[in-house]
Design an enzyme around this catalytic site. Sequence first.
Site, short mmCIF file in Angstrom:
data_model
loop_
_atom_site.label_atom_id
_atom_site.label_comp_id
_atom_site.label_asym_id
_atom_site.label_seq_id
_atom_site.Cartn_x
_atom_site.Cartn_y
_atom_site.Cartn_z
N CYS A 137 135.82 -5.56 49.24
CA CYS A 137 135.51 -4.19 48.58
C CYS A 137 136.84 -3.76 48.07
CB CYS A 137 134.65 -3.34 49.50
SG CYS A 137 134.34 -1.85 48.76
N CYS A 140 137.07 0.25 48.07
CA CYS A 140 136.74 0.69 49.59
C CYS A 140 138.50 0.61 50.14
CB CYS A 140 136.06 0.06 50.51
SG CYS A 140 134.56 -0.46 49.80
N ASP A 141 138.92 -0.57 49.94
CA ASP A 141 140.27 -1.03 50.71
C ASP A 141 141.26 -1.16 49.88
OD1 ASP A 141 138.50 -1.05 52.82
OD2 ASP A 141 137.94 -3.22 52.51
C1 LIG Z 1 134.10 -4.20 54.36
C2 LIG Z 1 133.57 -3.21 53.47
C3 LIG Z 1 134.24 -1.82 53.14
C4 LIG Z 1 133.37 -0.92 52.52
N1 LIG Z 1 134.03 0.29 52.21
C5 LIG Z 1 133.30 0.97 51.59
C6 LIG Z 1 133.88 2.51 51.44
O1 LIG Z 1 134.95 2.77 51.73
N2 LIG Z 1 133.28 3.44 50.74
C7 LIG Z 1 131.82 3.10 50.20
O2 LIG Z 1 131.26 3.95 49.74
N3 LIG Z 1 131.15 2.00 50.31
C8 LIG Z 1 132.06 0.83 51.27
N4 LIG Z 1 131.23 -0.30 51.42
C9 LIG Z 1 130.00 -0.57 51.06
C10 LIG Z 1 129.09 0.20 51.84
O3 LIG Z 1 129.36 0.26 53.21
C11 LIG Z 1 127.68 -0.22 51.33
O4 LIG Z 1 127.22 -0.14 49.90
C12 LIG Z 1 126.76 0.51 52.32
O5 LIG Z 1 127.08 0.80 53.35
C13 LIG Z 1 125.28 -0.14 52.21
O6 LIG Z 1 124.29 0.72 53.14
P1 LIG Z 1 122.92 -0.01 53.61
O7 LIG Z 1 122.19 0.97 54.34
O8 LIG Z 1 122.27 -0.34 52.27
O9 LIG Z 1 122.98 -1.53 53.97
P2 LIG Z 1 123.82 -2.04 55.40
O10 LIG Z 1 125.01 -1.03 55.63
O11 LIG Z 1 124.07 -3.33 55.29
O12 LIG Z 1 122.54 -1.70 56.41
C14 LIG Z 1 121.54 -2.34 56.65
C15 LIG Z 1 121.36 -2.43 58.28
O13 LIG Z 1 120.22 -3.17 58.22
C16 LIG Z 1 120.30 -4.02 59.35
N5 LIG Z 1 119.40 -5.29 59.13
C17 LIG Z 1 119.58 -6.30 58.31
N6 LIG Z 1 118.54 -7.10 58.17
C18 LIG Z 1 117.48 -6.59 58.93
C19 LIG Z 1 116.11 -7.00 59.30
N7 LIG Z 1 115.57 -7.98 58.90
N8 LIG Z 1 115.53 -5.95 60.14
C20 LIG Z 1 115.99 -4.85 60.58
N9 LIG Z 1 117.39 -4.50 60.33
C21 LIG Z 1 118.12 -5.19 59.65
C22 LIG Z 1 121.71 -4.45 59.58
O14 LIG Z 1 122.10 -4.90 60.68
C23 LIG Z 1 122.42 -3.17 59.05
O15 LIG Z 1 122.48 -2.36 60.29
C24 LIG Z 1 132.25 -1.29 51.96
C25 LIG Z 1 131.63 -2.33 52.38
C26 LIG Z 1 132.31 -3.50 53.13
C27 LIG Z 1 131.53 -4.64 53.54
#
Ligand SMILES: Cc1cc2nc3c(=O)[nH]c(=O)nc-3n(C[C@H](O)[C@H](O)[C@H](O)COP(=O)(O)OP(=O)(O)OC[C@H]3O[C@@H](n4cnc5c(N)ncnc54)[C@H](O)[C@@H]3O)c2cc1C
Length: 308
Positions: A137, A140-141
């Site tokens: 990302c 982000c980084d």
């Molecule tokens: C290294 C990195 C750095 C980042 N830095 C930033 C930043 O600085 N700023 C920013 O805005 N964004 C950043 N992002 C992007 C941001 O983190 C994501 O867009 C956001 O957190 C997504 O949130 P979400 O809830 O959609 O999904 P996720 O964060 O992917 O959460 C999904 C959750 O569901 C769980 N899950 C998965 N499958 C299942 C299932 N079948 N049953 C039950 N639970 C399940 C997972 O374990 C997880 O806990 C970064 C991403 C990465 C990888």
Amino acid sequence: MTNEEIFDVIIVGGGAAGLTAGIYSSRARLSTLILNEGAIGGQMVLTEEVANYPGVETTKGYLLANTMKNQAKLFGCKIKSNLKIKSYDLEGEIKDVKLEDGREFSSRTVILSPGGRPRPLGIPGEEDFKGKGISYCATCDGDFFTGKEVIVVGGGNSALEEAVALTQYAEKVTIVHQFDHFQAFQHAIDQAKANPKIEFIMESELRSFNGDAGLQEVSIEHLPTGELFSKNIDGVFIFVGYIPNTGDLEGKVKLSERKEIVVDEAMQTSLPGVFAAGDCIVKRFRQVTTAVADGTIASLAAAEFLRS
Ligand SMILES: Cc1cc2nc3c(=O)[nH]c(=O)nc-3n(C[C@H](O)[C@H](O)[C@H](O)COP(=O)(O)OP(=O)(O)OC[C@H]3O[C@@H](n4cnc5c(N)ncnc54)[C@H](O)[C@@H]3O)c2cc1C
């Protein structure tokens, strides 16, 4: 073991989207349960520093996740983590979610927010140096590599656009791509080629990440000759695709070709009473802020659905 309680809302996934939906739903006095497969917080926990979440100058990703979790719990949201979902029955008025351990939960609405993960290269050292030199990302980084030298892996639009974005910070960006041409729009290619900070290593693939406490060097193979060489590097950004965590939802709700959940503007999926939010849905930008926004909308739409 069967749970007798029928929740108003079951949220699948406890990342930024799911936790936000949990905060909104439980604050609206809807009985709410979050079922989360891994550690609560999702990708936020993988992020060392979150510096672009409005209202919080800078914070550790796990702290932001923890605050969201506590906020949801404060409003009465139940959270169950470190579990594995076995099956879904989402079509009827009452939706059922079965866990591998035999537990079963029912609700009137479901919000799917299982997130996704960047597609990894799958080569030695990748797991060891994630967050210690390897990133998926640039938004982000990128800032952490100010004045440093980085590699971008990939040859699509994301890789080229992010490489150009990274030149705001990095002193030098080297794009490593497996083919002799890019699979990107011409303007993205032109922009990257015109940038004096960007160099190219074509027809080559990374073979391993090497270092001690942090990433120091990569091993690269030039594919036509098979020649292996090493390159000292401060950071590597990988943009070789993205995998939504929707494998177990195939055939349950409508998915796009890329396996993202198809939703309307109220985050409604193809099934009544089933909503989706966050990185798992069809969308262009995946950030904590966009996941939080989706989670808000999904929760409000679920509440409206329950009222109707
Ligand atoms: C290294 C990195 C750095 C980042 N830095 C930033 C930043 O600085 N700023 C920013 O805005 N964004 C950043 N992002 C992007 C941001 O983190 C994501 O867009 C956001 O957190 C997504 O949130 P979400 O809830 O959609 O999904 P996720 O964060 O992917 O959460 C999904 C959750 O569901 C769980 N899950 C998965 N499958 C299942 C299932 N079948 N049953 C039950 N639970 C399940 C997972 O374990 C997880 O806990 C970064 C991403 C990465 C990888």
